[in-house]
Design an enzyme around this catalytic site. Structure first.
Site, mmCIF file in Angstrom:
data_model
loop_
_atom_site.group_PDB
_atom_site.id
_atom_site.type_symbol
_atom_site.label_atom_id
_atom_site.label_comp_id
_atom_site.label_asym_id
_atom_site.label_seq_id
_atom_site.Cartn_x
_atom_site.Cartn_y
_atom_site.Cartn_z
ATOM 1 N N LYS A 180 0.867 -1.185 0.000
ATOM 2 C CA LYS A 180 0.000 0.000 0.000
ATOM 3 C C LYS A 180 0.898 1.228 0.000
ATOM 4 O O LYS A 180 1.458 1.628 1.018
ATOM 5 C CB LYS A 180 -0.913 0.050 1.227
ATOM 6 C CG LYS A 180 -1.986 1.121 1.057
ATOM 7 C CD LYS A 180 -2.370 1.854 2.319
ATOM 8 C CE LYS A 180 -1.559 3.027 2.706
ATOM 9 N NZ LYS A 180 -1.534 4.176 1.789
ATOM 10 N N GLY A 233 7.083 5.535 7.829
ATOM 11 C CA GLY A 233 6.274 6.758 7.840
ATOM 12 C C GLY A 233 6.531 7.522 9.129
ATOM 13 O O GLY A 233 7.580 7.363 9.763
ATOM 14 N N SER A 234 5.549 8.320 9.524
ATOM 15 C CA SER A 234 5.750 9.180 10.694
ATOM 16 C C SER A 234 5.647 8.369 11.995
ATOM 17 O O SER A 234 5.018 7.307 12.035
ATOM 18 C CB SER A 234 4.683 10.266 10.690
ATOM 19 O OG SER A 234 3.403 9.663 10.717
ATOM 20 N N VAL A 237 1.892 7.846 13.256
ATOM 21 C CA VAL A 237 1.157 6.752 12.606
ATOM 22 C C VAL A 237 1.800 5.413 12.954
ATOM 23 O O VAL A 237 1.109 4.420 13.230
ATOM 24 C CB VAL A 237 1.094 6.960 11.071
ATOM 25 C CG1 VAL A 237 0.484 5.745 10.389
ATOM 26 C CG2 VAL A 237 0.284 8.205 10.727
ATOM 27 N N GLY A 238 3.125 5.379 12.998
ATOM 28 C CA GLY A 238 3.827 4.129 13.329
ATOM 29 C C GLY A 238 3.404 3.575 14.678
ATOM 30 O O GLY A 238 3.241 2.354 14.832
ATOM 31 N N GLU A 255 9.750 1.922 10.697
ATOM 32 C CA GLU A 255 10.827 2.881 10.397
ATOM 33 C C GLU A 255 10.173 4.246 10.370
ATOM 34 O O GLU A 255 9.357 4.523 9.496
ATOM 35 C CB GLU A 255 11.468 2.586 9.032
ATOM 36 C CG GLU A 255 11.985 1.179 8.857
ATOM 37 C CD GLU A 255 13.146 0.859 9.766
ATOM 38 O OE1 GLU A 255 13.865 1.792 10.186
ATOM 39 O OE2 GLU A 255 13.339 -0.323 10.077
ATOM 40 N N CYS A 289 13.820 11.366 5.977
ATOM 41 C CA CYS A 289 13.815 11.020 7.403
ATOM 42 C C CYS A 289 15.186 11.306 8.011
ATOM 43 O O CYS A 289 15.304 11.527 9.203
ATOM 44 C CB CYS A 289 13.433 9.562 7.583
ATOM 45 S SG CYS A 289 14.392 8.460 6.563
ATOM 46 N N GLU A 390 9.772 16.955 14.242
ATOM 47 C CA GLU A 390 10.136 16.761 12.835
ATOM 48 C C GLU A 390 9.304 17.701 11.960
ATOM 49 O O GLU A 390 8.076 17.656 12.003
ATOM 50 C CB GLU A 390 9.886 15.306 12.424
ATOM 51 C CG GLU A 390 10.413 14.999 11.042
ATOM 52 C CD GLU A 390 10.124 13.558 10.615
ATOM 53 O OE1 GLU A 390 9.004 13.084 10.834
ATOM 54 O OE2 GLU A 390 11.034 12.933 10.043
HETATM 55 P P1 NAD Z 1 2.666 8.959 7.116
HETATM 56 O O1 NAD Z 1 2.941 8.367 8.442
HETATM 57 O O2 NAD Z 1 1.625 10.012 7.032
HETATM 58 O O3 NAD Z 1 2.206 7.827 6.064
HETATM 59 C C1 NAD Z 1 3.013 6.710 5.784
HETATM 60 C C2 NAD Z 1 2.129 5.618 5.177
HETATM 61 O O4 NAD Z 1 1.201 5.156 6.189
HETATM 62 C C3 NAD Z 1 1.264 6.082 4.004
HETATM 63 O O5 NAD Z 1 1.156 5.049 3.060
HETATM 64 C C4 NAD Z 1 -0.089 6.341 4.676
HETATM 65 O O6 NAD Z 1 -1.175 6.268 3.773
HETATM 66 C C5 NAD Z 1 -0.126 5.225 5.697
HETATM 67 N N1 NAD Z 1 -1.004 5.463 6.849
HETATM 68 C C6 NAD Z 1 -1.468 6.644 7.327
HETATM 69 N N2 NAD Z 1 -2.250 6.423 8.411
HETATM 70 C C7 NAD Z 1 -2.270 5.091 8.623
HETATM 71 C C8 NAD Z 1 -2.885 4.251 9.609
HETATM 72 N N3 NAD Z 1 -3.636 4.766 10.597
HETATM 73 N N4 NAD Z 1 -2.691 2.917 9.539
HETATM 74 C C9 NAD Z 1 -1.913 2.377 8.561
HETATM 75 N N5 NAD Z 1 -1.309 3.133 7.602
HETATM 76 C C10 NAD Z 1 -1.487 4.467 7.633
HETATM 77 O O7 NAD Z 1 4.074 9.472 6.542
HETATM 78 P P2 NAD Z 1 4.384 10.241 5.187
HETATM 79 O O8 NAD Z 1 3.933 11.675 5.308
HETATM 80 O O9 NAD Z 1 3.919 9.450 4.035
HETATM 81 O O10 NAD Z 1 5.994 10.201 5.181
HETATM 82 C C11 NAD Z 1 6.771 11.070 5.942
HETATM 83 C C12 NAD Z 1 7.241 10.417 7.230
HETATM 84 O O11 NAD Z 1 7.927 9.212 6.923
HETATM 85 C C13 NAD Z 1 8.235 11.262 7.998
HETATM 86 O O12 NAD Z 1 7.915 11.210 9.374
HETATM 87 C C14 NAD Z 1 9.562 10.576 7.741
HETATM 88 O O13 NAD Z 1 10.556 10.779 8.722
HETATM 89 C C15 NAD Z 1 9.158 9.148 7.648
HETATM 90 N N6 NAD Z 1 10.142 8.343 6.928
HETATM 91 C C16 NAD Z 1 10.908 7.468 7.653
HETATM 92 C C17 NAD Z 1 11.886 6.721 7.021
HETATM 93 C C18 NAD Z 1 12.729 5.726 7.791
HETATM 94 O O14 NAD Z 1 13.240 4.803 7.182
HETATM 95 N N7 NAD Z 1 12.896 5.880 9.095
HETATM 96 C C19 NAD Z 1 12.075 6.851 5.642
HETATM 97 C C20 NAD Z 1 11.276 7.759 4.934
HETATM 98 C C21 NAD Z 1 10.296 8.491 5.593
#
Ligand code: NAD
Length: 500
Positions: A180, A233-234, A237-238, A255, A289, A390
């Site tokens: 996804k 992701g963030s 959400v993580g 991550e 990130c 962040e």
């Molecule tokens: P996000 O957390 O908004 O979304 C990430 C993914 O999760 C998307 O596909 C989103 O649709 C999905 N998502 C959103 N809510 C969800 C839920 N409740 N349940 C399951 N999935 C859900 O992040 P973003 O804005 O897409 O990306 C930016 C973030 O990602 C930043 O915080 C950045 O630091 C982080 N990031 C981390 C790494 C790493 O390896 N540590 C790498 C790249 C980006």
């Protein structure tokens, strides 16, 4: 652009087939953040679409796991060759949908190519251990087993590299997957899955379902047929994904965010440190990130370094990432630009930080249609909100310190623990920094960004939950160790009991 890359109406890929348009599905728009142009429309999938993808992955698992791992590796190698042959076309499409400059999107596709090559090679290793037994005529070993159906949830900032970090090791280990991707980068996900399909991945082994996090993402993390969730992701959400996985007994790798710092000591090569800071803070428009969102500078070189940083930040060429002259592209979306601007207002009004340059949206002339933002440098202190949270944009905060020890303390004074860097020519400081920086990735005389695919990637504290992507560490996410005992004594032997 070729016909293949201007699929105006995106479709899910389930059980080896691109799905007919999802009826009554809400569509989301994929727009070029530099021009506002509509590129494509994608379905916000319904529950039954997700169900069918999980079912297809579940069915395909029993045969895919039995294909020899070296053969699975050969398919990865084919995918690598396909990606290599399309690198330029895929990079251009990626720049159009998420804005980073062409050199960086080429790097993104290259990272997927490197990852495929790396894990294809693992297909000829995939080592376990052989070891002894405490009992006579008994042999023991460990073997890696696949986990099962994996849900892969990815962000938009590395739209091909991050899915590749997950998909290639997952497939090599014998798992099947449902990807996804972020709704902001659907085209890159489609191009990636097309390459896998052409490489000969059997139906059901890789499935792609578009949609929102709060629907498709949540359904995937809740479903008992999914055995593993790999999320990038963030941190906010993580944490939700992790909690849901705990409730449904899933393996879960997270991550997440970062608040990375670069230290510049008084003995640093200042020009090198400056180049590193500019690249780390403003590369990918600060949307990494590992971006350098904090600069910790020794007081003896503070003024010289900061003045030069501000002068160079002002000169950066901001524009469409497809233009070879452009050094920094737009932010990915209007929402992201507003978020960055909100943090700048917090910096000014609440934190009372000193704005040295930037702090404004760019909306004139060539920037009128896109989500552009001026490279922004604040002077601040470690307790400020802008130095702690962040921002994920082209904003960095410079902080003055008196000593090496204070620099390391400030670097560690954060909830996150992804990447850190130090510029110094003193070997003793180098070794102490390696020992004392609380980060998963540590750079010496190099910026906070720039990871390579054969080393573990990830962080501590609120950045991760103990897993690492890339390198052999990724195999530990996507496989389970099995301990095997083979007794050839022909009698019952009891560990810890016989001969004690
Ligand atoms: P996000 O957390 O908004 O979304 C990430 C993914 O999760 C998307 O596909 C989103 O649709 C999905 N998502 C959103 N809510 C969800 C839920 N409740 N349940 C399951 N999935 C859900 O992040 P973003 O804005 O897409 O990306 C930016 C973030 O990602 C930043 O915080 C950045 O630091 C982080 N990031 C981390 C790494 C790493 O390896 N540590 C790498 C790249 C980006």
């Amino acid at each position: 652009m070729s016909q293949r890359t201007i699929e105006r109406r995106g479709r899910n890929y389930v059980d080896g087939a691109w799905q007919e348009e999802t009826r009554n599905a809400r569509l989301f728009e994929n727009r070029d953040p530099a021009t506002g142009q509509l590129l494509s429309l994608y379905p916000d999938s319904r529950r039954q679409d997700v169900d069918r993808a999980i079912e297809a992955a579940q069915t395909a698992f029993s045969s895919w796991r039995r294909i020899p791992v070296a053969k699975r590796g050969e398919i990865l190698l084919k995918a690598m060759r396909i990606l290599e042959s399309r690198k330029e076309e895929l990079a251009r499409a990626m720049t159009r949908e998420m804005g980073k400059v062409l050199n960086e999107t080429r790097g993104d596709v290259q990272e997927a190519i490197d990852t495929a090559l790396y894990f294809a090679g693992e297909g000829r290793r995939f080592f376990g251990q052989t070891t002894t037994s405490e009992l006579a005529d008994k042999f023991s070993m460990t073997v890696r087993m696949p986990v099962g159906v994996c849900a892969l949830i990815t962000p938009w900032n590395f739209p091909m590299a991050i899915p590749s970090w997950k998909i290639f090791p997952a497939l090599l280990c014998g798992n099947t997957v449902v990807l996804k991707p972020s709704p902001l980068t659907p085209d890159s996900a489609m191009h990636f899955v097309e390459a896998l399909e052409e490489a000969g991945i059997p139906p059901g082994v890789v499935n792609l379902v578009y949609g929102a996090g709060k629907t498709v993402g949540v359904w995937l993390t809740q479903d008992p047929r999914v055995h593993l969730v790999s999320f990038t992701g963030s941190s906010a959400v993580g944490a939700q994904v992790g909690a849901m996985c705990a409730k449904t007994y899933k393996k879960c790798s997270l991550e997440m965010g970062g608040k990375n710092a670069q230290v510049v000591m008084d003995d640093a090569d200042l020009e090198l440190a400056l180049e590193g800071a500019l690249w780390g803070a403003f590369g990918t428009t600060g949307q990494r990130c590992t971006a350098t969102s904090r600069l910790i500078v020794h007081e003896k070189v503070y003024k010289k370094f900061t003045d030069a940083l501000v002068a160079r930040a002002k000169r950066l060429k901001i524009g469409n990432g497809l233009d070879p002259q452009t050094e920094m592209g737009p932010l990915v979306s209007e929402i992201q630009r507003e978020r960055v601007h909100r943090y700048v207002q917090i910096g000014l009004k609440k934190d009372k930080a000193r704005l040295l340059t930037g702090g404004r949206m760019l909306a004139e002339g060539p920037h009128a249609q896109g989500y552009f933002y001026a490279p922004t440098v604040f002077e601040g202190s470690p307790d400020m909100t802008i130095a702690r949270e962040e921002i994920f944009g082209p904003v960095t905060i410079v902080m003055k310190v008196k000593s090496f020890d204070e620099a390391i303390d400030v670097l560690n004074n954060t909830d996150y623990g992804l990447s850190g860097s130090i510029y110094t020519r003193d070997i003793n400081r180098v070794m102490r920094a390696i020992r004392d920086m609380q980060t998963g990735i540590t750079y010496i005389n190099a910026p906070t960004i720039g990871a390579e695919v054969h080393l573990p990637f990830g962080g501590i504290k609120h950045t991760g939950n103990g897993h690492r992507e890339a390198g052999t560490a990724a195999l530990d996410i996507f496989s389970e160790w099995k301990a095997v005992y083979i007794d050839y004594s022909g009698k019952l032997q009891r560990a810890q009991i016989d001969d004690h």
